[in-house]
Design a protein around this motif. Structure first.
Motif, PDB file in Angstrom:
ATOM      1  N   ALA A  32       9.747  64.345  66.363  1.00 43.14           N
ATOM      2  CA  ALA A  32      11.070  64.560  65.785  1.00 43.14           C
ATOM      3  C   ALA A  32      12.204  63.912  66.564  1.00 43.14           C
ATOM      4  N   PHE A  33      11.984  63.588  67.826  1.00 43.24           N
ATOM      5  CA  PHE A  33      13.113  63.211  68.679  1.00 43.24           C
ATOM      6  C   PHE A  33      13.008  61.825  69.328  1.00 43.24           C
ATOM      7  N   GLN A  34      11.870  61.169  69.211  1.00 44.65           N
ATOM      8  CA  GLN A  34      11.673  59.917  69.942  1.00 44.65           C
ATOM      9  C   GLN A  34      12.717  58.853  69.608  1.00 44.65           C
ATOM     10  N   ASP A  35      13.087  58.752  68.338  1.00 40.72           N
ATOM     11  CA  ASP A  35      14.019  57.713  67.912  1.00 40.72           C
ATOM     12  C   ASP A  35      15.468  58.192  67.843  1.00 40.72           C
ATOM     13  N   VAL A  36      15.746  59.383  68.404  1.00 43.00           N
ATOM     14  CA  VAL A  36      17.116  59.892  68.422  1.00 43.00           C
ATOM     15  C   VAL A  36      17.791  59.404  69.700  1.00 43.00           C
ATOM     16  N   PRO A  37      18.852  58.583  69.597  1.00 35.53           N
ATOM     17  CA  PRO A  37      19.538  58.079  70.799  1.00 35.53           C
ATOM     18  C   PRO A  37      20.077  59.230  71.646  1.00 35.53           C
ATOM     19  N   GLN A  38      19.631  59.322  72.871  1.00 35.26           N
ATOM     20  CA  GLN A  38      20.026  60.442  73.721  1.00 35.26           C
ATOM     21  C   GLN A  38      21.530  60.450  74.014  1.00 35.26           C
ATOM     22  N   ALA A  39      22.116  59.274  74.100  1.00 32.78           N
ATOM     23  CA  ALA A  39      23.537  59.195  74.444  1.00 32.78           C
ATOM     24  C   ALA A  39      24.431  59.799  73.372  1.00 32.78           C
ATOM     25  N   SER A  40      23.947  59.834  72.128  1.00 33.38           N
ATOM     26  CA  SER A  40      24.773  60.329  71.023  1.00 33.38           C
ATOM     27  C   SER A  40      24.571  61.813  70.753  1.00 33.38           C
ATOM     28  N   ARG A  41      23.651  62.459  71.463  1.00 30.80           N
ATOM     29  CA  ARG A  41      23.320  63.849  71.157  1.00 30.80           C
ATOM     30  C   ARG A  41      24.350  64.812  71.749  1.00 30.80           C
ATOM     31  N   PRO A  42      24.640  65.920  71.052  1.00 31.50           N
ATOM     32  CA  PRO A  42      25.556  66.923  71.612  1.00 31.50           C
ATOM     33  C   PRO A  42      24.978  67.505  72.896  1.00 31.50           C
ATOM     34  N   GLN A  43      25.828  67.780  73.840  1.00 31.15           N
ATOM     35  CA  GLN A  43      25.375  68.359  75.095  1.00 31.15           C
ATOM     36  C   GLN A  43      25.332  69.881  74.991  1.00 31.15           C
ATOM     37  N   PRO A  44      24.338  70.516  75.608  1.00 24.64           N
ATOM     38  CA  PRO A  44      24.270  71.982  75.592  1.00 24.64           C
ATOM     39  C   PRO A  44      25.495  72.600  76.257  1.00 24.64           C
ATOM     40  N   VAL A  45      25.853  73.800  75.812  1.00 19.60           N
ATOM     41  CA  VAL A  45      26.984  74.516  76.381  1.00 19.60           C
ATOM     42  C   VAL A  45      26.449  75.507  77.402  1.00 19.60           C
ATOM     43  N   ALA A  46      27.051  75.527  78.585  1.00 18.57           N
ATOM     44  CA  ALA A  46      26.550  76.364  79.677  1.00 18.57           C
ATOM     45  C   ALA A  46      26.462  77.833  79.287  1.00 18.57           C
ATOM     46  N   GLU A  47      27.467  78.336  78.558  1.00 19.84           N
ATOM     47  CA  GLU A  47      27.484  79.762  78.211  1.00 19.84           C
ATOM     48  C   GLU A  47      26.397  80.130  77.207  1.00 19.84           C
ATOM     49  N   ALA A  48      25.788  79.116  76.565  1.00 20.51           N
ATOM     50  CA  ALA A  48      24.740  79.376  75.578  1.00 20.51           C
ATOM     51  C   ALA A  48      23.354  79.060  76.134  1.00 20.51           C
ATOM     52  N   GLU A  49      23.243  78.878  77.445  1.00 22.93           N
ATOM     53  CA  GLU A  49      21.955  78.537  78.035  1.00 22.93           C
ATOM     54  C   GLU A  49      20.914  79.598  77.687  1.00 22.93           C
ATOM     55  N   GLY A  50      19.783  79.133  77.167  1.00 23.76           N
ATOM     56  CA  GLY A  50      18.731  80.058  76.756  1.00 23.76           C
ATOM     57  C   GLY A  50      18.676  80.290  75.265  1.00 23.76           C
ATOM     58  N   ALA A  51      19.775  80.003  74.556  1.00 22.26           N
ATOM     59  CA  ALA A  51      19.755  80.097  73.095  1.00 22.26           C
ATOM     60  C   ALA A  51      18.924  78.932  72.542  1.00 22.26           C
ATOM     61  N   MET A  52      18.497  79.045  71.310  1.00 19.83           N
ATOM     62  CA  MET A  52      17.661  78.006  70.721  1.00 19.83           C
ATOM     63  C   MET A  52      18.105  77.724  69.290  1.00 19.83           C
ATOM     64  N   ASN A  53      18.163  76.434  68.947  1.00 20.96           N
ATOM     65  CA  ASN A  53      18.532  76.010  67.594  1.00 20.96           C
ATOM     66  C   ASN A  53      17.374  75.240  66.978  1.00 20.96           C
ATOM     67  N   ILE A  54      16.884  75.742  65.857  1.00 13.70           N
ATOM     68  CA  ILE A  54      15.744  75.136  65.175  1.00 13.70           C
ATOM     69  C   ILE A  54      16.197  74.632  63.802  1.00 13.70           C
ATOM     70  N   MET A  55      15.947  73.362  63.519  1.00 14.52           N
ATOM     71  CA  MET A  55      16.252  72.817  62.201  1.00 14.52           C
ATOM     72  C   MET A  55      15.021  72.991  61.316  1.00 14.52           C
ATOM     73  N   ILE A  56      15.214  73.689  60.205  1.00 16.30           N
ATOM     74  CA  ILE A  56      14.130  73.920  59.252  1.00 16.30           C
ATOM     75  C   ILE A  56      14.355  73.023  58.047  1.00 16.30           C
ATOM     76  N   LEU A  57      13.373  72.192  57.738  1.00 18.34           N
ATOM     77  CA  LEU A  57      13.454  71.281  56.598  1.00 18.34           C
ATOM     78  C   LEU A  57      12.390  71.663  55.585  1.00 18.34           C
ATOM     79  N   GLY A  58      12.789  71.738  54.323  1.00 21.54           N
ATOM     80  CA  GLY A  58      11.837  72.033  53.260  1.00 21.54           C
ATOM     81  C   GLY A  58      11.806  70.895  52.268  1.00 21.54           C
TER      82      GLY A  58
END
Length: 317
Positions: A32-58
């Motif tokens: 899912a992530f190999q071709d995603v440019p790392q430089a363009s990705r949103p950076q994690p927020v320190a206060e949310a460390e440990g939270a998880m975001n899952i994209m579900i596609l149907g």
């Protein structure tokens, strides 16, 4: 399936973890992530460390408007709080008009319906598009094939859904080609549940009605799967877990074993469903599209980034 496995793990019913691992190893994996440019990705927020975001596609290959099967018809951003006490699932209408980044193959790089990203660049471009639109970093991806949706519901012995109003769908799995639903609470088998979750033409608000129904059916599946009747029946439980495993694919780094253990205290009552704020529908050229309410969407997804449940609820209401 994660919820059910978590309940089993919490109850000590997965001694040795052999069954757990066999299910984990049988699920298809996607890059899912190999071709995603790392430089363009949103950076994690320190206060949310440990939270998880899952994209579900149907993907619904049996949708009469989607004969190619190459577009993602359901897009859900699932946010798991860092303490794993709750989850918020936000549906993004498939026709939402957004900027789709250019894919590795050169397609995209222009505004389009959000689900075009999957057709143009597969899962990686879908990740990139959703991240650019929401500014939320995607940690994992789960894909659900609606072709297996019927088997999941049937493995549970049907699910209970409160049909909001009577309607008839002309694109049914019923041999007659149509199915009539009568308003009120009722038990739907797999074919009927899939018909219910797919229909949008019978409703004035189209895809928004379909999103509501999908959310209803998801919750109904969770409620039924976590019920004592399923957990106490090894045969029914095994059929449900295997049907789900056959219908889903996950990214290469997602461990169902680890995640289920972390979710062992989560119950369906701790799940909240929302829809990305919009200004309604309109046309761009020949296309019928959904226009996001960018200001409200920004508030909602910023709350997701910061793992602020109260703000997510307030912004999504």
């Amino acid at each position: 399936m994660l919820l059910v496995l978590a309940l089993l793990a919490g109850g000590g019913l997965l001694a040795g973890g052999l069954y757990y691992r066999s299910i984990n190893s049988s699920i298809e994996r996607v890059d899912a992530f190999q071709d995603v440019p790392q430089a363009s990705r949103p950076q994690p927020v320190a206060e949310a460390e440990g939270a998880m975001n899952i994209m579900i596609l149907g993907s619904d290959s049996r949708d009469h408007e989607n004969s190619s099967g190459s577009r993602s018809d359901t897009i859900i951003l699932a946010h798991l709080t860092k303490d794993r006490s709750s989850a918020q699932l936000i549906s993004i209408p498939r026709d939402t008009w957004v900027h789709v980044p250019r894919s590795k193959s050169g397609r995209g790089g222009r505004d389009a319906k959000i689900n075009a990203a999957y057709a143009w660049g597969g899962v990686p471009l879908m990740v990139q598009t959703v991240e650019e639109f929401t500014k939320v970093r995607i940690d994992h991806v789960t894909m659900v094939d609606f072709a297996g949706f019927k088997e999941i519901v049937d493995a549970l012995g049907g699910v209970e859904v409160d049909v909001e109003k009577s309607f008839t769908t002309k694109y049914s799995l019923d041999p007659s080609g149509s199915r009539t639903f009568v308003g009120g609470r009722q038990t739907l088998d797999g074919a009927a549940a899939l018909d219910y979750a797919r229909e949008r033409h019978a409703f004035a608000d189209g895809d928004f009605a379909r999103i509501r129904h999908q959310q209803q059916v998801i919750k109904a599946i969770l409620d039924k799967a976590a019920s004592g009747g399923v957990l106490a029946s090894p045969g029914k439980l095994n059929s449900f877990v295997k049907a789900t495993a056959d219908a889903v694919a996950v990214d290469e780094s997602l461990s169902l074993v680890d995640l289920a253990m972390k979710l062992r205290h989560l119950r369906s009552g701790n799940l909240k469903f929302f829809t990305c704020p919009s200004k309604g529908t309109g046309r761009v050229g020949t296309e019928s599209v959904v226009f996001a309410d960018t200001a409200k969407a920004k508030t909602l997804f910023d709350a997701v980034r910061r793992d602020s449940v109260s703000e997510i609820v307030a912004a999504g209401s």
